[in-house]
Structures are given as C-alpha cells and as structure tokens.
Scaffold this motif. Structure first.
Motif, short mmCIF file in Angstrom:
data_model
loop_
_atom_site.label_atom_id
_atom_site.label_comp_id
_atom_site.label_asym_id
_atom_site.label_seq_id
_atom_site.Cartn_x
_atom_site.Cartn_y
_atom_site.Cartn_z
N CYS A 150 0.83 -1.22 0.00
CA CYS A 150 0.00 0.00 0.00
C CYS A 150 0.86 1.27 0.00
CB CYS A 150 -0.93 0.02 1.22
SG CYS A 150 -2.16 -1.30 1.23
N ILE A 151 2.17 1.12 0.32
CA ILE A 151 3.09 2.25 0.31
C ILE A 151 3.33 2.75 -1.11
CG2 ILE A 151 5.52 2.89 0.67
CD1 ILE A 151 5.49 0.97 3.10
N SER A 152 3.34 1.82 -2.04
CA SER A 152 3.78 2.13 -3.39
C SER A 152 2.65 2.65 -4.27
CB SER A 152 4.38 0.88 -4.04
OG SER A 152 4.73 1.14 -5.38
N GLU A 153 2.91 3.76 -4.92
CA GLU A 153 1.94 4.28 -5.87
C GLU A 153 1.78 3.34 -7.06
OE1 GLU A 153 1.79 8.63 -6.48
OE2 GLU A 153 3.58 8.66 -5.22
N TRP A 154 2.75 2.41 -7.20
CA TRP A 154 2.67 1.42 -8.28
C TRP A 154 1.85 0.21 -7.85
CZ3 TRP A 154 4.30 3.62 -12.49
CH2 TRP A 154 5.29 4.59 -12.41
N GLY A 155 1.53 0.13 -6.56
CA GLY A 155 0.79 -1.02 -6.06
C GLY A 155 -0.69 -0.93 -6.37
N HIS A 156 -1.35 -2.08 -6.38
CA HIS A 156 -2.78 -2.11 -6.75
C HIS A 156 -3.68 -1.61 -5.63
CE1 HIS A 156 -2.13 -5.95 -4.71
NE2 HIS A 156 -3.41 -5.98 -4.45
N ASN A 157 -3.17 -1.54 -4.40
CA ASN A 157 -3.98 -1.07 -3.26
C ASN A 157 -3.37 0.17 -2.62
OD1 ASN A 157 -5.83 -3.11 -3.46
ND2 ASN A 157 -4.93 -4.39 -1.89
N PHE A 158 -2.83 1.06 -3.41
CA PHE A 158 -2.16 2.25 -2.89
C PHE A 158 -3.07 3.02 -1.93
CE2 PHE A 158 -1.40 6.90 -3.59
CZ PHE A 158 -0.27 6.97 -2.80
N THR A 185 5.26 -6.79 -6.77
CA THR A 185 6.03 -6.95 -7.99
C THR A 185 7.44 -6.43 -7.71
OG1 THR A 185 5.49 -4.74 -8.78
CG2 THR A 185 3.95 -6.53 -9.39
N PRO A 186 8.40 -6.76 -8.56
CA PRO A 186 9.75 -6.20 -8.33
C PRO A 186 9.75 -4.67 -8.25
CG PRO A 186 9.87 -7.99 -9.90
CD PRO A 186 8.40 -7.76 -9.64
N GLY A 187 8.91 -4.00 -9.05
CA GLY A 187 8.83 -2.54 -9.01
C GLY A 187 8.29 -2.03 -7.69
N VAL A 188 7.26 -2.69 -7.18
CA VAL A 188 6.68 -2.30 -5.89
C VAL A 188 7.68 -2.56 -4.76
CG1 VAL A 188 4.87 -2.85 -4.19
CG2 VAL A 188 4.28 -2.57 -6.61
N ALA A 189 8.35 -3.71 -4.80
CA ALA A 189 9.36 -4.03 -3.77
C ALA A 189 10.47 -2.99 -3.77
CB ALA A 189 9.93 -5.43 -4.01
N ALA A 190 10.94 -2.60 -4.96
CA ALA A 190 11.99 -1.59 -5.05
C ALA A 190 11.51 -0.26 -4.51
CB ALA A 190 12.45 -1.45 -6.50
N ASP A 191 10.24 0.08 -4.77
CA ASP A 191 9.67 1.33 -4.29
C ASP A 191 9.59 1.35 -2.77
OD1 ASP A 191 8.63 3.87 -4.69
OD2 ASP A 191 6.58 3.18 -5.00
#
Length: 196
Positions: A150-158, A185-191
């Motif tokens: 939920c932290i990531s703006e790239w996540g599906h539950n931002f 996802t790798p992008g969300v984990a990196a974020d």
C-alpha cells in the motif's frame, strides 16, 4: 545461575518460538528476517498469505528493548492478532475506533509504563499529531508495516496514508523497519525499499 539460564532462553529465537509461540520450527524465510532485525537491520518480507509474516515481527518484539509498532489497515486482523498474542501471554494491544476513551487512556498509561510490547494501529491513526507526540516519548525498536504494498503508488492497493510512514519512522527515531506483504512486484518491492 537461574537468571543466566533465563537470559539464554529469552535471547534464543528458537526457544522463544517453541516455548512462547508453541511452534516446532521456523517456516522458510522467517529465521533470516528475524535474525536481520535482531542484528539491527531493516527488512522487506514478501511471503504468501498464510506464510507466517506476522511471526517475523512478533518474535523479535519480545527480544528487543522497547515497543514494536505494527501498522495494519484492517481492524479485524488487528483484533485477531492481539487476541491471539494475549492468549499466549504476550503483552499486545491495539488502538482503534472501537475502544472507549477510558480504554485508550488506560492503554496510554500501560504504554508509558512499558507494559505493552506490541501496539497495533491503523495508518490513519498516525496522522493524529497528539498520538504521534505520545509515541515520540517512547523507545520504538521496530516499526512493522503490514500490507506494505500500500506504500507504493505502483501497487494495486495504494493508500496515501502509507506515504507518511517513512517520514514518521525518521521522526520517531525508529531503530529498524520491517515491511511485510504477500503481493509485491519487483517494481513495488523496489519502491518500498527506496522509501525506507
């Protein structure tokens, strides 16, 4: 001699797992996360639902000096986890809208007295400046963030309230952070890692 034996027991994660949590062995990945936290590092745990994410902060909370603050977006989940911990004799509590003012005040006193090891709150609660000021007077050894995607703006539950957590961790001088999720996802984990 007896105190020394107790200290060894309390500093041994496997003994704590078996004697306090009543579990025979760690699941895959749990011990690595727990050891990283106990060594003072922050971590990201991506485990499937039901994979034992919560133990990764609950067990270290008992070995660390100070409060473990757990951020969770779901009141029902907080209640279930706190009830389960209390049943094991672990001093845990939650603050949410279902508590009366008297219950909240009693909990604040218990926190001040060091009688709470794990405190569960919603991310929205951390927007309350008076509450944050109370936390600032405590030693927070671990900030555990459940549903960290939920932290990531790239996540599906931002959720925008999650964006405040990195700044809050710095403001409260949190010693280590554990971000937990089942879906990254790798992008969300990196974020997530970049923000903390």
């Amino acid at each position: 001699m007896q105190i020394h034996a107790m200290e060894i027991f309390m500093s041994n994660p496997l003994s704590l797992l078996q004697n306090t949590f009543k579990l025979p062995a760690f699941r895959s990945g749990q011990e690595d996360i727990i050891n990283a936290l106990l060594q003072g590092h922050s971590a990201l745990a991506v485990f499937p639902t039901g994979g034992g994410k919560s133990l990764c902060y609950q067990l270290p909370a008992l070995l660390l000096d100070g409060l473990t603050l757990v951020v969770s977006p779901l009141i029902a989940l907080m209640k279930d986890q706190v009830d389960a911990l209390i049943a094991l004799g672990i001093p845990a509590a939650r603050i949410d809208s279902s508590l009366s003012n008297d219950e909240v005040q009693a909990l604040y006193q218990a926190m001040q007295n060091g009688e709470v090891k794990l405190l569960y709150v919603s991310p929205e609660r951390l927007k309350n400046e008076r509450f944050v000021q109370r936390l600032a007077r405590l030693k927070i050894s671990l900030l555990a963030i459940d549903e960290a995607h939920c932290i990531s703006e790239w996540g599906h539950n931002f959720r925008p309230d999650y964006l405040l957590l990195a700044g809050l961790a710095k403001k409260l001088c949190v010693e280590r952070v554990l971000a937990l999720t089942a879906t990254a996802t790798p992008g969300v984990a990196a974020d997530i890692c970049r923000q903390f």
